[in-house]
Every structure is written in C-alpha cells, then in structure tokens.
Scaffold this active site. Structure first.
Site, PDB file in Angstrom:
ATOM      1  CB  VAL A   1      -4.357  -2.103   1.607  1.00 31.50           C
ATOM      2  CG1 VAL A   1      -3.121  -2.679   0.951  1.00 31.50           C
ATOM      3  CG2 VAL A   1      -4.971  -3.085   2.583  1.00 31.50           C
TER       4      VAL A   1
ATOM      5  CB  VAL B   1      -0.854   5.383   5.925  1.00 33.25           C
ATOM      6  CG1 VAL B   1      -0.067   4.639   7.001  1.00 33.25           C
ATOM      7  CG2 VAL B   1      -1.938   6.227   6.567  1.00 33.25           C
TER       8      VAL B   1
ATOM      9  CB  SER C   1      -4.895  -0.941   7.384  1.00 34.02           C
ATOM     10  OG  SER C   1      -4.290  -0.998   6.135  1.00 34.02           O
TER      11      SER C   1
ATOM     12  CE  LYS D   1      -5.976   5.755  13.325  1.00 36.11           C
ATOM     13  NZ  LYS D   1      -5.196   6.962  13.191  1.00 36.11           N
TER      14      LYS D   1
ATOM     15  CD  GLU E   1      -4.555  12.456   4.319  1.00 36.72           C
ATOM     16  OE1 GLU E   1      -4.868  13.281   3.449  1.00 36.72           O
ATOM     17  OE2 GLU E   1      -5.047  11.320   4.387  1.00 36.72           O
TER      18      GLU E   1
ATOM     19  CB  THR F   1      -9.713  -0.400   6.105  1.00 37.15           C
ATOM     20  OG1 THR F   1      -9.206   0.824   6.703  1.00 37.15           O
ATOM     21  CG2 THR F   1      -8.634  -1.445   6.177  1.00 37.15           C
TER      22      THR F   1
ATOM     23  CG  LEU G   1       0.122   9.671   9.152  1.00 38.83           C
ATOM     24  CD1 LEU G   1      -0.698  10.514   8.200  1.00 38.83           C
ATOM     25  CD2 LEU G   1       1.289   9.070   8.411  1.00 38.83           C
TER      26      LEU G   1
ATOM     27  CD  GLU H   1       1.581   6.478  11.406  1.00 36.04           C
ATOM     28  OE1 GLU H   1       2.460   5.605  11.447  1.00 36.04           O
ATOM     29  OE2 GLU H   1       1.630   7.516  12.103  1.00 36.04           O
TER      30      GLU H   1
ATOM     31  N   GLY I   1       0.844  -1.201   0.000  1.00 42.50           N
ATOM     32  CA  GLY I   1       0.000   0.000   0.000  1.00 42.50           C
ATOM     33  C   GLY I   1       0.872   1.241   0.000  1.00 42.50           C
ATOM     34  CB  ALA I   2       2.540   3.037  -2.610  1.00 42.29           C
TER      35      ALA I   2
ATOM     36  CB  CYS J   1      -9.290   8.765   9.326  1.00 44.02           C
ATOM     37  SG  CYS J   1      -7.826   8.270   8.416  1.00 44.02           S
TER      38      CYS J   1
END
Ligand code: NAD
Ligand code: UDX
Length: 465
Positions: free
Chosen positions: A91, A14, A132, A222, A166, A93, A164, A162, A10-11, A278
């Site tokens: 990836v 994230v 993810s 999360k 954006e 979700t 973070l 994660e 998954g690029a 998210c």
C-alpha cells in the site's frame, strides 16, 4: 511449506505489476491482489485490457495470460488474508501531511491498517511481507500489532522491498538486478520464512540474485537505493546549470564521467528535475529519520538533493519567462508531456506540475498534451497543489488530445517528458503554425536542437543554455 496461495494488499503501480509477474512465472500458485478501491479493482477486471489502471509496457499481455486463471483482483481483503500463506503489503506510504513529521515522515497509517486486518482475519500462521517502502524498523511496529491481535497464530515478518522503476516495471521484475529478502535469521521459523519467499522467486530469478539480510538492513537499503539514484540526478542537474554558463556540453560531460566504470553511464541524464512517487518522499523520509536520531548533518546532506531538484524545476520555469521577454501573461505555452517520465501514466511529483504552476502564477495560458495521462488527472494534480481555485486552474490550463492542435498558435513549447513520439513530429509544420519568434524549451535534451534551430526555433535545452 507447500505454497498454494499468496495475496497482495494494494493493487497499485507495485502490487499490480509485481503480482502479475509472479502469477505468470508461478502457474501452480494462486495469486490474488486486493484493494479497498472498488474503482481500481473494477479497472483491473475490465474486459478491455486497454482500461487497466496502470500503463506499463508488457503488462497488458501478462494480465491477459493470467487473469482469472491464477491471477485474481478483488476487494475482499478479509477472505484473501484468510486463504493466503503469504500476504504482501504493497500500500501507499506517502509523505505525512499532518501532525508530527508533517511534510517529511512517511505516513504509515495504511500499513498499520493492513497489519490490523491481517491480525483480525488470519485463521492460520502467516508470512507477512513488507513490499511497500518503509522507514527502517517498521517491522517492529507490525510485529507488535500482530502479536497483540486477538488470535493464537504466529506471524513471520519479512522485508522484500521492490526496486522496479515505472515504465520498465515488467522487464525489471522479470530480470531483477537483485531480490532483497530481510528476515530474522536468529530463529528457525524466521529462516524458514525467508526460504519460502526465496523459493517463490527462484521460479524465475537466478539463485545468486537473491540476497538475504536482516530486516533492518533490507528496510534501510530501499530508502538508500532511492536516495543514491536521486542524488545522481541532482548532481548532474547541478552541473547542467554550470554547463549553461561555461559552454561546456552536459552530454559530453555525462559521457566522459560515465565512462569511468566506478561511476558508470546510467542515471546521468540532465533533466528538468526528477519526479515520481518515490524519490522525493523517500529522501524526505531519510532526512526525517536521520534528524530523529539527532544526526543533523546527515539529514542536511540528503535534504540538499531535494533542494537542488526544486531549484531545477523553478529554474526551468523562470528560463521560459525570461526568454519570452520577461512576460508570459496571456501567452500560450504548450507543455508536451505531463507524466514524470516516459512509458507511464503516473504523474506523481512530476516536474510538469510545478512548471505549469509557476507559469500559471505568471498568468500564462497553458496547454498540455500527454499521450497517456487523462485531463482529469492533470486537473487533480493542480488542484492538489492548492495554489488557486479549481475554477482558476481550469481557466488557465487546457488539456488537448492532439499534439498538433496543442502547439497551434503557441508562443512556446516545452518538452517535459521524454516520450519517444515527440521525436517523430513534423517540427517544421509545428513551427509554421506558431507565433514568431517561436520558442522551444527542451527540458529533457530529447530533440535534435541543431535541426530545430535550422527550422527557425529559438531554443533552450537543459544544460545547454
Ligand atoms: P499506489 O498508490 O499506486 O497503490 C497503493 C494501493 O493501495 C492503492 O490502490 C490503494 O487504494 C491501496 N490501499 C491503501 N490502503 C489500503 C488498505 N488498507 N487495504 C487495501 N488497499 C489499500 O502505490 P504504489 O506506487 O504501488 O506504491 C506502493 C508502495 O511501494 C509504496 O510504499 C511505494 O513507496 C513503494 N514503491 C513504489 C514504486 C513505484 O515505482 N511506484 C517502486 C518501488 C516501491
Ligand atoms: C525509482 C527507482 O529507480 C526504482 O528503483 C524504485 O523502485 C522506485 O523509484 P521511478 O521513480 O519509477 O523509479 O523512475 P526512475 O527511472 O528512477 O526516474 C525517476 C525520475 O528521475 C524521473 O523523473 C526521471 O525522468 C528522472 N531521471 C532519471 C533523470 O532526470 N535523469 C536520469 O538520468 C534518470
């Protein structure tokens, strides 16, 4: 275990930035980011660093330092799995759009595909890391798939969500508030795997910022972190409406309550509504999980955060209509900003999409300017809503690359994203070139409204009326 190579499936928003920072901080480790999207990988490998698929301050410089040294991007998922000691799954979700749980549950099909690929291509023991955001107990499903795959290797599954945001991703990754690692501390191999991942982070993160927990706590934390953050925005947005009818000042209220250290000053900016990939998806998922366990009141409680957010977006659009004498048909309305927040080119669930859609239902002529979002993306967002045909979307909405041209002859301008550049515009000359009365709707309480009024604008600021 001496760690030589890691990979990330998954690029995206994230996987790309996270692996770039790991590569920068761990020059002794080879990092490979893989994706099924050839187009996305081609962009990551583009010689011109301005063409990276993701706009994120500071990302370009890190990729420039590391790419093709110890950071690689490719579509060869099988080889990357085979060669890596740790495999991160990063990836999408998204909210499930079909079948059971439609519109609420997380769609785990991409994660499952990854687990099956790992089972198929692994030629040694692996540590598999859930990066993810996943429903609590997903690691159980991943374990099942891996244990039932046709090989004799062992797999340790860790959760390492994660956090973070954006627009500040690089800073968040370099200086995280915490790194959460969930694993199985009942087995020696589980503890060993957690320590391998912890050691990776210790290359740049302080020891006391790395928190270990069981897998389920980590997965659930999360979702809960996002729900708590989104809840703050919906809470302050609810108060913004109350301020508008009472002449209380939302900024003063935010400041006053934020100075209570138990509440704190962050995440109290009233806005046209939260967006992003998210918050909505993760809260819907939390509601779905709660309801699945029969916890109806818990589900209803979190659902209300979304309800308030939908209300805030609709309320803003209707405010535009009512201020423009209850008709916007054929009137030019300029939306400044399409991204869901500043410093990102991400538009997922952006309030702009919904506000534009409501106004297009009223037959307004929408013009959009955003410094980082392409016209292609803007039309794709509208087409995805499926409110009207692609042809109608293009007839009713125009994307313009120059902000001054975008505002020319407009009846109204709406600030949708808090891009810094909007503050430095020559608002007097923009005003001079608009229809009168000229309206300015500030959905981010970004501009100095008193000076805009001085120029002659009719203004509406979220929370201020
Ligand atoms: P994204 O859509 O930007 O990237 C996901 C990538 O995965 C895409 O490029 C897609 O092509 C690729 N992919 C999907 N299935 C694949 C497969 N089987 N093999 C290889 N590649 C595959 O998504 P994102 O924003 O990076 O989010 C990824 C995860 O991280 C989600 O679970 C999200 O909730 C979570 N997350 C996102 C953020 C954020 O700010 N965007 C922050 C924290 C956590
Ligand atoms: C969020 C979480 O912050 C992050 O920890 C998680 O990993 C992913 O989800 P992100 O969606 O990238 O990050 O951005 P965030 O800064 O949280 O903003 C989300 C939305 O809330 C944006 O639309 C933003 O404009 C809005 N917001 C945020 C407000 O309206 N007011 C605020 O005070 C803060």
């Amino acid at each position: 275990m001496s760690l030589k190579k890691i990979c990330c499936i998954g690029a995206g928003y994230v996987g790309g930035p996270t692996m770039s920072v790991i590569a920068e901080k761990c020059p002794h480790i080879e990092v490979e980011v893989v994706d099924i999207s050839e187009a996305r990988i081609a962009q990551w490998n583009d010689e011109d660093l301005n063409n990276l698929p993701i706009y994120e301050p500071g990302l370009k410089e890190i990729v420039e330092n590391t790419r093709n040294k110890n950071l690689f991007f490719s579509t060869d998922v099988a080889r990357a799995i085979e060669e890596s000691d740790i495999i991160f799954i990063s990836v999408t979700t998204p909210t499930k759009q079909y079948g059971v749980g439609q519109g609420m549950a997380a769609d785990l099909k991409y994660v499952e595909i990854c687990a099956r690929q790992i089972g198929k291509y692994a030629k040694s023991n692996k540590i598999v890391v859930e990066k993810s955001t996943l429903p609590v107990r997903t690691a159980e499903a991943i374990r099942d798939i891996l244990e039932n795959s046709d090989n004799d290797y062992s797999f340790e599954i860790l959760s390492n969500p994660e956090f973070l945001a954006e627009g500040t991703a690089i800073n968040d990754l370099l200086f995280p508030d915490r790194v959460l690692i969930g694993g199985n501390s009942d087995t020696e191999s589980g503890i060993a795997a957690m320590n391998v991942l912890k050691d990776l982070y210790l290359n740049w993160v302080q020891d006391d910022h790395v928190v270990l927990s069981n897998v389920w706590s980590s997965e659930l934390s999360k979702l809960v972190a996002n729900a708590f953050l989104a809840q703050r925005v919906s809470s302050i947005n609810a108060i913004s409406e109350l301020c508008e009818v009472t002449e209380a000042n939302i900024k003063e209220v935010s400041k006053a309550i934020g100075m209570d250290s138990r509440i704190g000053p962050k995440f109290l900016n009233a806005s046209v509504g939260f967006g992003g990939s998210c918050f909505q998806k993760d809260i819907l998922n939390l509601v779905y999980i709660s309801n699945s366990y029969g916890l109806k009141e818990v589900g209803d409680y979190w659902q209300q955060v979304i309800t308030l957010n939908d209300h805030q977006k609709r309320r803003f659009a209707y405010k535009i209509v009512s201020k423009l004498y209850n008709t916007v048909s054929d009137k030019k309305i300029t939306l400044l900003g399409w991204a869901f927040k500043k410093d990102t080119n991400d538009t997922r669930e952006s309030a702009s999409i919904y506000v534009a859609d409501y106004l297009m239902n009223e037959q307004a002529k929408i013009v959009v300017y955003d410094p980082k979002v392409t016209a292609e993306q803007i039309y794709a967002d509208l087409d995805y809503l499926n409110t009207r045909s692609e042809k109608e979307n293009r007839a009713l909405l125009e994307v313009v690359n120059d902000p001054i041209e975008a505002c020319q002859d407009a009846h109204a301008i709406a600030i949708m994203t808090e891009w810094d550049e909007f503050k430095s515009y020559d608002w007097k000359s923009i005003y001079d070139n608009m229809f009168k009365p000229a309206f300015l709707f500030d959905g981010r309480a970004l501009l100095d409204v008193e000076s805009l009024k001085g120029i002659g604008f009719e203004t509406y600021v979220i929370g201020k009326g």
